[in-house]
Design a protein around this motif. Structure first.
Motif, PDB file in Angstrom:
ATOM      1  N   LEU A   1       0.791  -1.218   0.000  1.00  0.00           N
ATOM      2  CA  LEU A   1       0.000   0.000   0.000  1.00  0.00           C
ATOM      3  C   LEU A   1       0.832   1.281   0.000  1.00  0.00           C
ATOM      4  O   LEU A   1       0.633   2.152  -0.855  1.00  0.00           O
ATOM      5  CB  LEU A   1      -0.985  -0.007   1.170  1.00  0.00           C
ATOM      6  CG  LEU A   1      -1.982   1.138   1.224  1.00  0.00           C
ATOM      7  CD1 LEU A   1      -2.753   1.286  -0.076  1.00  0.00           C
ATOM      8  CD2 LEU A   1      -2.942   0.925   2.387  1.00  0.00           C
ATOM      9  N   LEU A   2       1.748   1.430   0.923  1.00  0.00           N
ATOM     10  CA  LEU A   2       2.527   2.670   0.998  1.00  0.00           C
ATOM     11  C   LEU A   2       3.342   2.907  -0.276  1.00  0.00           C
ATOM     12  O   LEU A   2       3.292   4.018  -0.834  1.00  0.00           O
ATOM     13  CB  LEU A   2       3.412   2.698   2.247  1.00  0.00           C
ATOM     14  CG  LEU A   2       4.141   4.009   2.515  1.00  0.00           C
ATOM     15  CD1 LEU A   2       3.176   5.192   2.600  1.00  0.00           C
ATOM     16  CD2 LEU A   2       4.961   3.898   3.793  1.00  0.00           C
ATOM     17  N   PRO A   3       4.056   1.899  -0.803  1.00  0.00           N
ATOM     18  CA  PRO A   3       4.770   2.136  -2.065  1.00  0.00           C
ATOM     19  C   PRO A   3       3.829   2.488  -3.222  1.00  0.00           C
ATOM     20  O   PRO A   3       4.168   3.318  -4.063  1.00  0.00           O
ATOM     21  CB  PRO A   3       5.501   0.819  -2.337  1.00  0.00           C
ATOM     22  CG  PRO A   3       5.594   0.142  -1.020  1.00  0.00           C
ATOM     23  CD  PRO A   3       4.395   0.582  -0.230  1.00  0.00           C
ATOM     24  N   ALA A   4       2.645   1.887  -3.256  1.00  0.00           N
ATOM     25  CA  ALA A   4       1.680   2.191  -4.318  1.00  0.00           C
ATOM     26  C   ALA A   4       1.204   3.642  -4.206  1.00  0.00           C
ATOM     27  O   ALA A   4       1.106   4.358  -5.211  1.00  0.00           O
ATOM     28  CB  ALA A   4       0.500   1.229  -4.269  1.00  0.00           C
ATOM     29  N   VAL A   5       0.920   4.086  -2.991  1.00  0.00           N
ATOM     30  CA  VAL A   5       0.496   5.475  -2.778  1.00  0.00           C
ATOM     31  C   VAL A   5       1.627   6.428  -3.160  1.00  0.00           C
ATOM     32  O   VAL A   5       1.403   7.444  -3.832  1.00  0.00           O
ATOM     33  CB  VAL A   5       0.038   5.701  -1.320  1.00  0.00           C
ATOM     34  CG1 VAL A   5      -0.094   7.190  -1.002  1.00  0.00           C
ATOM     35  CG2 VAL A   5      -1.273   4.968  -1.051  1.00  0.00           C
TER      36      VAL A   5
ATOM     37  N   ILE B   1     -11.742   4.081  11.644  1.00  0.00           N
ATOM     38  CA  ILE B   1     -10.536   4.851  11.917  1.00  0.00           C
ATOM     39  C   ILE B   1     -10.586   6.096  11.045  1.00  0.00           C
ATOM     40  O   ILE B   1     -10.970   6.026   9.870  1.00  0.00           O
ATOM     41  CB  ILE B   1      -9.236   4.047  11.663  1.00  0.00           C
ATOM     42  CG1 ILE B   1      -8.000   4.870  12.064  1.00  0.00           C
ATOM     43  CG2 ILE B   1      -9.153   3.543  10.242  1.00  0.00           C
ATOM     44  CD1 ILE B   1      -6.691   4.075  12.072  1.00  0.00           C
ATOM     45  N   VAL B   2     -10.237   7.233  11.627  1.00  0.00           N
ATOM     46  CA  VAL B   2     -10.226   8.498  10.899  1.00  0.00           C
ATOM     47  C   VAL B   2      -8.903   9.202  11.193  1.00  0.00           C
ATOM     48  O   VAL B   2      -8.512   9.327  12.353  1.00  0.00           O
ATOM     49  CB  VAL B   2     -11.427   9.392  11.292  1.00  0.00           C
ATOM     50  CG1 VAL B   2     -11.390  10.707  10.515  1.00  0.00           C
ATOM     51  CG2 VAL B   2     -12.744   8.658  11.058  1.00  0.00           C
ATOM     52  N   VAL B   3      -8.242   9.660  10.121  1.00  0.00           N
ATOM     53  CA  VAL B   3      -6.945  10.331  10.210  1.00  0.00           C
ATOM     54  C   VAL B   3      -7.101  11.738   9.638  1.00  0.00           C
ATOM     55  O   VAL B   3      -7.588  11.899   8.510  1.00  0.00           O
ATOM     56  CB  VAL B   3      -5.871   9.557   9.413  1.00  0.00           C
ATOM     57  CG1 VAL B   3      -4.512  10.263   9.497  1.00  0.00           C
ATOM     58  CG2 VAL B   3      -5.769   8.114   9.880  1.00  0.00           C
ATOM     59  N   PRO B   4      -6.674  12.774  10.387  1.00  0.00           N
ATOM     60  CA  PRO B   4      -6.770  14.136   9.848  1.00  0.00           C
ATOM     61  C   PRO B   4      -5.732  14.379   8.762  1.00  0.00           C
ATOM     62  O   PRO B   4      -4.609  13.884   8.834  1.00  0.00           O
ATOM     63  CB  PRO B   4      -6.498  15.015  11.067  1.00  0.00           C
ATOM     64  CG  PRO B   4      -5.628  14.176  11.942  1.00  0.00           C
ATOM     65  CD  PRO B   4      -6.077  12.746  11.723  1.00  0.00           C
TER      66      PRO B   4
ATOM     67  N   VAL C   1      -1.252   9.492   4.803  1.00  0.00           N
ATOM     68  CA  VAL C   1      -1.742  10.861   4.882  1.00  0.00           C
ATOM     69  C   VAL C   1      -0.575  11.850   4.950  1.00  0.00           C
ATOM     70  O   VAL C   1      -0.633  12.930   4.349  1.00  0.00           O
ATOM     71  CB  VAL C   1      -2.727  11.023   6.063  1.00  0.00           C
ATOM     72  CG1 VAL C   1      -3.049  12.474   6.324  1.00  0.00           C
ATOM     73  CG2 VAL C   1      -4.001  10.234   5.784  1.00  0.00           C
ATOM     74  N   ALA C   2       0.502  11.506   5.625  1.00  0.00           N
ATOM     75  CA  ALA C   2       1.674  12.381   5.693  1.00  0.00           C
ATOM     76  C   ALA C   2       2.290  12.577   4.301  1.00  0.00           C
ATOM     77  O   ALA C   2       2.691  13.695   3.945  1.00  0.00           O
ATOM     78  CB  ALA C   2       2.712  11.819   6.661  1.00  0.00           C
TER      79      ALA C   2
END
Length: 168
Positions: free
Chosen positions: A13-17, A111-114, A147-148
């Protein structure tokens, strides 16, 4: 374009994003693709997407899943609480969360992330699951990293002034 030969995993997921964010700066395009990637890579989700801050309330943005609530006041429900407090919130059982907004009766945990750009709230990333206690500390860490990366891309974009004043 051919169909994918394998399903994304949380490890992908992270590499794809990061790959999506490297080649595109448009906010809506990135939110749409991130929603799709998250929905595919993380099991047991019934909704994954974004709400964007617009004129003092959260407005539905790109997502994957069933029809959702369109507008959420700040301070209301899980998303509104996160927007107001600007901190990630994991809710193991949404039915026990005071003021929970039930957009989909099948949701059991959330789960919610700002999404903050240069300290300014742009919106939130929201994930729902039909399984109680679905979201782990590892999920939280992964989603906060996503999100970061998105926030860093937005901050570096020439259009980021529009993000910060809610005009995008």
């Amino acid at each position: 374009m051919s169909a994918p030969t394998h399903r994304l995993t949380p490890d992908d997921l992270l590499p794809a994003v990061q790959g999506v964010l490297e080649s595109e700066t448009d906010l809506i395009a990135n939110l749409a693709n991130i929603s799709a990637l998250v929905f595919e890579a993380l099991p047991d989700l019934n909704w994954a997407g974004f709400y964007l801050l617009r004129q003092g309330e959260l407005v539905l943005g790109p997502f994957q899943g069933r029809v959702a609530c369109t507008r959420i006041p700040l301070g209301k429900g899980v998303c509104g609480t996160v927007a107001q407090n600007r901190t990630t919130l994991v809710v193991p059982d949404v039915h026990l969360f005071p003021g929970h907004i039930a957009c989909d009766a099948a949701s059991a945990s959330e789960i919610v992330v700002p999404l903050l750009v240069r300290g300014q709230l742009v919106g939130v990333l929201d994930l729902d699951s039909p399984r109680p206690n679905r979201f782990s500390p590892a999920d939280q860490s992964l989603l906060e990293q996503i999100v970061a990366h998105l926030a860093a891309t937005l901050a570096a974009s020439p259009a980021s002034q529009g993000v910060e004043n809610g005009s995008l």
